[in-house]
Scaffold this motif. Sequence first.
Motif, PDB file in Angstrom:
ATOM      1  N   THR A   1       5.443 -17.768  -0.122  1.00 21.03           N
ATOM      2  CA  THR A   1       4.053 -17.328  -0.011  1.00 21.03           C
ATOM      3  C   THR A   1       3.846 -15.964  -0.663  1.00 21.03           C
ATOM      4  O   THR A   1       2.857 -15.294  -0.410  1.00 21.03           O
ATOM      5  CB  THR A   1       3.619 -17.253   1.466  1.00 21.03           C
ATOM      6  N   ALA A   2       4.802 -15.562  -1.517  1.00 20.87           N
ATOM      7  CA  ALA A   2       4.761 -14.201  -2.075  1.00 20.87           C
ATOM      8  C   ALA A   2       3.505 -13.945  -2.898  1.00 20.87           C
ATOM      9  O   ALA A   2       2.906 -12.878  -2.815  1.00 20.87           O
ATOM     10  CB  ALA A   2       6.008 -13.947  -2.917  1.00 20.87           C
ATOM     11  N   ASP A   3       3.100 -14.931  -3.708  1.00 20.66           N
ATOM     12  CA  ASP A   3       1.911 -14.741  -4.536  1.00 20.66           C
ATOM     13  C   ASP A   3       0.698 -14.429  -3.667  1.00 20.66           C
ATOM     14  O   ASP A   3      -0.078 -13.524  -3.942  1.00 20.66           O
ATOM     15  CB  ASP A   3       1.616 -16.010  -5.347  1.00 20.66           C
ATOM     16  N   ARG A   4       0.560 -15.242  -2.604  1.00 19.05           N
ATOM     17  CA  ARG A   4      -0.579 -15.044  -1.702  1.00 19.05           C
ATOM     18  C   ARG A   4      -0.509 -13.698  -1.007  1.00 19.05           C
ATOM     19  O   ARG A   4      -1.518 -13.019  -0.865  1.00 19.05           O
ATOM     20  CB  ARG A   4      -0.580 -16.131  -0.639  1.00 19.05           C
ATOM     21  N   ARG A   5       0.705 -13.339  -0.581  1.00 15.79           N
ATOM     22  CA  ARG A   5       0.875 -12.061   0.109  1.00 15.79           C
ATOM     23  C   ARG A   5       0.421 -10.931  -0.810  1.00 15.79           C
ATOM     24  O   ARG A   5      -0.322 -10.053  -0.419  1.00 15.79           O
ATOM     25  CB  ARG A   5       2.342 -11.881   0.482  1.00 15.79           C
ATOM     26  N   PHE A   6       0.869 -11.011  -2.065  1.00 19.66           N
ATOM     27  CA  PHE A   6       0.525  -9.951  -3.010  1.00 19.66           C
ATOM     28  C   PHE A   6      -0.977  -9.908  -3.262  1.00 19.66           C
ATOM     29  O   PHE A   6      -1.608  -8.855  -3.218  1.00 19.66           O
ATOM     30  CB  PHE A   6       1.265 -10.156  -4.324  1.00 19.66           C
ATOM     31  N   ALA A   7      -1.555 -11.079  -3.515  1.00 17.07           N
ATOM     32  CA  ALA A   7      -2.996 -11.131  -3.785  1.00 17.07           C
ATOM     33  C   ALA A   7      -3.771 -10.590  -2.589  1.00 17.07           C
ATOM     34  O   ALA A   7      -4.711  -9.807  -2.743  1.00 17.07           O
ATOM     35  CB  ALA A   7      -3.419 -12.566  -4.100  1.00 17.07           C
ATOM     36  N   ALA A   8      -3.339 -10.984  -1.378  1.00 17.97           N
ATOM     37  CA  ALA A   8      -4.036 -10.526  -0.178  1.00 17.97           C
ATOM     38  C   ALA A   8      -3.897  -9.016  -0.030  1.00 17.97           C
ATOM     39  O   ALA A   8      -4.858  -8.326   0.304  1.00 17.97           O
ATOM     40  CB  ALA A   8      -3.493 -11.243   1.056  1.00 17.97           C
ATOM     41  N   GLY A   9      -2.691  -8.507  -0.297  1.00 17.04           N
ATOM     42  CA  GLY A   9      -2.469  -7.068  -0.198  1.00 17.04           C
ATOM     43  C   GLY A   9      -3.351  -6.306  -1.166  1.00 17.04           C
ATOM     44  O   GLY A   9      -3.979  -5.310  -0.820  1.00 17.04           O
ATOM     45  N   LEU A  10      -3.414  -6.831  -2.386  1.00 16.30           N
ATOM     46  CA  LEU A  10      -4.232  -6.192  -3.422  1.00 16.30           C
ATOM     47  C   LEU A  10      -5.704  -6.179  -3.006  1.00 16.30           C
ATOM     48  O   LEU A  10      -6.391  -5.159  -3.089  1.00 16.30           O
ATOM     49  CB  LEU A  10      -4.066  -6.954  -4.728  1.00 16.30           C
ATOM     50  N   MET A  11      -6.183  -7.328  -2.530  1.00 15.95           N
ATOM     51  CA  MET A  11      -7.584  -7.422  -2.143  1.00 15.95           C
ATOM     52  C   MET A  11      -7.878  -6.539  -0.939  1.00 15.95           C
ATOM     53  O   MET A  11      -8.955  -5.957  -0.830  1.00 15.95           O
ATOM     54  CB  MET A  11      -7.956  -8.870  -1.828  1.00 15.95           C
ATOM     55  N   LEU A  12      -6.885  -6.436  -0.045  1.00 17.69           N
ATOM     56  CA  LEU A  12      -7.053  -5.589   1.124  1.00 17.69           C
ATOM     57  C   LEU A  12      -7.201  -4.128   0.681  1.00 17.69           C
ATOM     58  O   LEU A  12      -8.069  -3.395   1.156  1.00 17.69           O
ATOM     59  CB  LEU A  12      -5.832  -5.743   2.037  1.00 17.69           C
ATOM     60  N   ALA A  13      -6.351  -3.727  -0.260  1.00 18.04           N
ATOM     61  CA  ALA A  13      -6.400  -2.347  -0.753  1.00 18.04           C
ATOM     62  C   ALA A  13      -7.733  -2.071  -1.444  1.00 18.04           C
ATOM     63  O   ALA A  13      -8.377  -1.050  -1.197  1.00 18.04           O
ATOM     64  CB  ALA A  13      -5.238  -2.094  -1.712  1.00 18.04           C
ATOM     65  N   LEU A  14      -8.156  -3.010  -2.296  1.00 19.87           N
ATOM     66  CA  LEU A  14      -9.419  -2.821  -3.008  1.00 19.87           C
ATOM     67  C   LEU A  14     -10.579  -2.791  -2.015  1.00 19.87           C
ATOM     68  O   LEU A  14     -11.512  -2.002  -2.159  1.00 19.87           O
ATOM     69  CB  LEU A  14      -9.616  -3.928  -4.040  1.00 19.87           C
ATOM     70  N   GLY A  15     -10.515  -3.667  -1.014  1.00 24.71           N
ATOM     71  CA  GLY A  15     -11.567  -3.708   0.001  1.00 24.71           C
ATOM     72  C   GLY A  15     -11.651  -2.378   0.743  1.00 24.71           C
ATOM     73  O   GLY A  15     -12.741  -1.838   0.971  1.00 24.71           O
ATOM     74  N   ALA A  16     -10.475  -1.836   1.111  1.00 28.02           N
ATOM     75  CA  ALA A  16     -10.460  -0.565   1.841  1.00 28.02           C
ATOM     76  C   ALA A  16     -11.049   0.549   0.974  1.00 28.02           C
ATOM     77  O   ALA A  16     -11.850   1.358   1.455  1.00 28.02           O
ATOM     78  CB  ALA A  16      -9.025  -0.226   2.250  1.00 28.02           C
ATOM     79  N   LEU A  17     -10.668   0.551  -0.302  1.00 30.57           N
ATOM     80  CA  LEU A  17     -11.222   1.549  -1.218  1.00 30.57           C
ATOM     81  C   LEU A  17     -12.737   1.431  -1.278  1.00 30.57           C
ATOM     82  O   LEU A  17     -13.457   2.428  -1.260  1.00 30.57           O
ATOM     83  CB  LEU A  17     -10.662   1.329  -2.625  1.00 30.57           C
ATOM     84  N   ALA A  18     -13.214   0.170  -1.365  1.00 26.00           N
ATOM     85  CA  ALA A  18     -14.654  -0.053  -1.458  1.00 26.00           C
ATOM     86  C   ALA A  18     -15.361   0.497  -0.223  1.00 26.00           C
ATOM     87  O   ALA A  18     -16.445   1.072  -0.325  1.00 26.00           O
ATOM     88  CB  ALA A  18     -14.953  -1.543  -1.628  1.00 26.00           C
ATOM     89  N   ILE A  19     -14.741   0.305   0.951  1.00 27.53           N
ATOM     90  CA  ILE A  19     -15.372   0.808   2.177  1.00 27.53           C
ATOM     91  C   ILE A  19     -15.488   2.331   2.123  1.00 27.53           C
ATOM     92  O   ILE A  19     -16.526   2.904   2.436  1.00 27.53           O
ATOM     93  CB  ILE A  19     -14.559   0.376   3.419  1.00 27.53           C
ATOM     94  N   VAL A  20     -14.388   2.974   1.687  1.00 27.92           N
ATOM     95  CA  VAL A  20     -14.403   4.441   1.619  1.00 27.92           C
ATOM     96  C   VAL A  20     -15.482   4.912   0.639  1.00 27.92           C
ATOM     97  O   VAL A  20     -16.304   5.775   0.960  1.00 27.92           O
ATOM     98  CB  VAL A  20     -13.018   4.979   1.190  1.00 27.92           C
ATOM     99  N   LEU A  21     -15.486   4.313  -0.552  1.00 24.64           N
ATOM    100  CA  LEU A  21     -16.479   4.718  -1.553  1.00 24.64           C
ATOM    101  C   LEU A  21     -17.884   4.466  -1.036  1.00 24.64           C
ATOM    102  O   LEU A  21     -18.789   5.295  -1.206  1.00 24.64           O
ATOM    103  CB  LEU A  21     -16.266   3.953  -2.860  1.00 24.64           C
ATOM    104  N   GLY A  22     -18.069   3.299  -0.395  1.00 26.81           N
ATOM    105  CA  GLY A  22     -19.390   2.958   0.140  1.00 26.81           C
ATOM    106  C   GLY A  22     -19.834   3.977   1.180  1.00 26.81           C
ATOM    107  O   GLY A  22     -20.984   4.427   1.189  1.00 26.81           O
ATOM    108  N   ALA A  23     -18.889   4.359   2.067  1.00 32.64           N
ATOM    109  CA  ALA A  23     -19.236   5.320   3.122  1.00 32.64           C
ATOM    110  C   ALA A  23     -19.656   6.650   2.501  1.00 32.64           C
ATOM    111  O   ALA A  23     -20.635   7.265   2.933  1.00 32.64           O
ATOM    112  CB  ALA A  23     -18.043   5.519   4.053  1.00 32.64           C
TER     113      ALA A  23
END
Lengths: 115, 856
Positions: free
Chosen positions: B724-746
Amino acid sequence: MARRAVGSTASLAEFELLVLLAVLQHSGDAYPLSIRNAIEERTGRSPSRPAVFITLERLEQKGLLESRYGEATPSRGGRVKRFFTATPAGTAAVRNTLEQVRSMSAGLQSVLKKR
Amino acid sequence: MSNRHARSTSLADRVLRLALPSRKAEAVAGDLEEELDGSGLRVLYHSVMYAAAALWLRRRALRLFPVIKMNLRLTLRDAARSLRRSPALFVLAIAVLGTGMGAATLTFTVVDTVVLRPLAFDQPSQLISISGTTTRNGASAMVSPVDYAGWRDHVKALESIAAWRLDSARLTGGDTPLTVRGAKVTPDLFAVLRARPLIGRTLGEQDRRAGPGSVVVISHGLWQRRFGGSMDVLGAAFPAAGPPLEIVGVMPEAFAFPLDSPERADYWMPYVPAEAELSLAQGRVSFLQIVGRLRDGATVDQARAEIEAVTGGLKREHPQLYSDWRPVVEGLHESLTARVRGWMVLALWAVALLMAVACANVANLLLVRAYGRSRDSAVRASLGATRNQLVGAQLVESVLIAVVAAVVGMGLAQAGLRTLIASLPEGIVRADGIALDLRVFAVSAAAALLAGVLAGVVPAWQSSRTDVVEALKDGGGATAGPSRRRWRSALLVTEVAFVVALLVVSSLLVGSFMRVSRADLGFDHARLVAFRGFDDTAVDRLRAVPGVASVSVIGGSPPLHPGTTTTNLGRLNRAERARAELGSVSEGYFTTIGARLLAGREVTALDVKGGEPVIVIDELAARALFDDVHGAVGQKVTLPSAGEYRVVGVIANLRLMGPEAITGPQAYRALAQGPGAQPRIVVRTQGDPAAVAPALKVAMAAGWTGRGAAPAPSVLSDRLRVLTADRRFAAGLMLALGALAIVLGAIGIYSVTASIIAQRSREIGVRMALGATARNVGASVLRTTGRHLLAGALAGAAGGWMISRIFRGLLFGLTTTSPEPYLIAVGVVLAVGLIAALVPARRASRVDPLVVLKTG
């Protein structure tokens, strides 16, 4: 900076004059490398490559130079060469500028003489 | 070295072409090549100088830009001074834009290298890959020599075709023995790829006739490591155990094939199918992969049609051998990137959204600031500054921010690159070639400039419309006009929408990953350890290890390990047939792996040799043969050339290859009752398997009597992580981008709300003087912000839905209309947004009407 009038009345900045003279010396097969070498040999100063390039471009824009693309050789990585020749207006401008220098310096021989 | 030179000169060419018409650029490059002969970095340096000079010459063409018309140095100094006056805004804008650009550059670099960039072969779009798939469950399958020969001789759309298989060799000599990867290839592989050797020759026709096993071509890496780059390598013996091989050529550093193996191949030796392999008399053995080159003008579709026609002929002659096999024909590039293309392109979408958030954010910051300065601008205008100059000043400021942000972003990308590469899942094509390059830098810088200009345009345009008289009046500018508020609201709503869209997409992916990791595999993988090997006393040795709960044996592959045997399972005296995975198991095996018994019993100690042959089947086999799980027990099934078996139990389907691939139908015989495949061992531990694994390893090695070295323990939960490594990586990446988006949005929401409050302080003061309470004022601010948040959230949810529809294929256990991701995205943004607005709202409610009204 409006385009200057072209014709026998055109006069040249000092570096433009050097470049044009170098082009005339190579009669027909002058290209940036040989022009820069000629200036370096005869005057002892080594102008930067972009300075030569800019001057050539400017002189062509003013109609004092013409360029054509020549053969590609292996030593150039198979790339074409760009040759420059002076137009009649260019030759006239050189003549005119030298004339001005000569007439302005007439009578100053004693002042300008090397001590 | 020569390679590096070639790369920097081509970079130099590109730099020149950016600034000059192509023939002029060529002539300049020719001069540099002639003069500097071979010094790549110097050529690059001088090209940059030339490009700068050429751009300077053309500056008049740029005059349309009001900025250039004025004294650039003065304007720059002015801008720098004004940015220094408000360092907080400057730092914030650069941090926001720099982060966005860093993330964008990083992601673009990876996606470009792995997915977008064409393969480094001549005419790469002509290359196709042919593999197979089992029609039963869509698992990929190899190709047999018979198929290869058939396509080679009959497919006209192909100019050439080659077969290959992975290989490995143990290098002898040197300090430590080393196993290197390589490939056995039909000699025409190099012709198909149109790959030329660095020195010597590649494989060719003569190697087909001379017979296999006499020559070998090695990689640039092996040449350097083993032979120190010496020319004597040609004709030398290949330093590996086995029959002697003569080295006839070395490939260039850039040559890599196959591209999708985790380690690069270091040698290529000829493979020529033996006579026996070219007949189907012994059955169909598939172990090859195929690469072909299309004829000029031929399409993949034509090739596919012809290939299917050839296979169709074989299928008619040997229906039983081809019943569940079908060729898969696709472009080589597509086939190599198929695994990652989906989520990598999704990642590009995500960073594009993030970048949009960053831009909207900076635009907002600048807008807020421009209004704060409208009085300043009015003073300048009254002193004779032209509109162009005012707009220009603002533009220069934004461009300055963008340029500094680009530098910061590049730094961040460079810093993040190594971490990102290290965390990429294994076996991703061309992952070793990932490096920031000039192209990506150019894209990033262009994005930054565009962002800067866009972020500057609106405030500049607006500030230039400032009415001088109005702005200079005492207290003027204390309330923002409706058009300004509209702009600000629009930017805020847009920003929130981008954040929500990004969050929807990332929670869909993260949610999918969580479901994949928790998915029911039909057995309990948590405390299992497998050994891919066996000797007679291994079971007893392992049972004696403390912490071991049970030990069982399977003939075949342990769960989550590759390698299966399939067979035709039939119902006795009936027509029902199923293609099934076949294994054989020792007593208690299903208890050991924690499989769920749906009916009957499992294999026990009573199922001995000589007793009635028994078999346990899975639910898929039971439904296929008997339509029913419970009705299957007690029935009889047949296996080809192995007789009849009594079904004694039915188990839940085992997802042997992880949650995302169905394996089965499945059937398991009793190991004790007959010959089975290679036995392997599965151990259930009482506690953490990783803690017991070292002791298991020691016990396995002590007294090992099997072939080769004692096998190492393989923890099944680790195997699942690999699967499941591909999924783990993709999820991690999206999680990081999502967190960044929240910070920028705030940040965006906070700054906009704060600026609105600051500008409405006079109005608020009036209202409070007229009797409004602090509570009223705070609530009114929150209400306004809340309305904007809600509008943005709705738009963003719709956008997220549209984007996620493109990536439906990546979802697992969730659909594009599952409510959870939308609720999470909207909820998070509303919560964060209201908190961000709370601080300025509180400030508003503490406005002292006396102070505000007095100072204006």
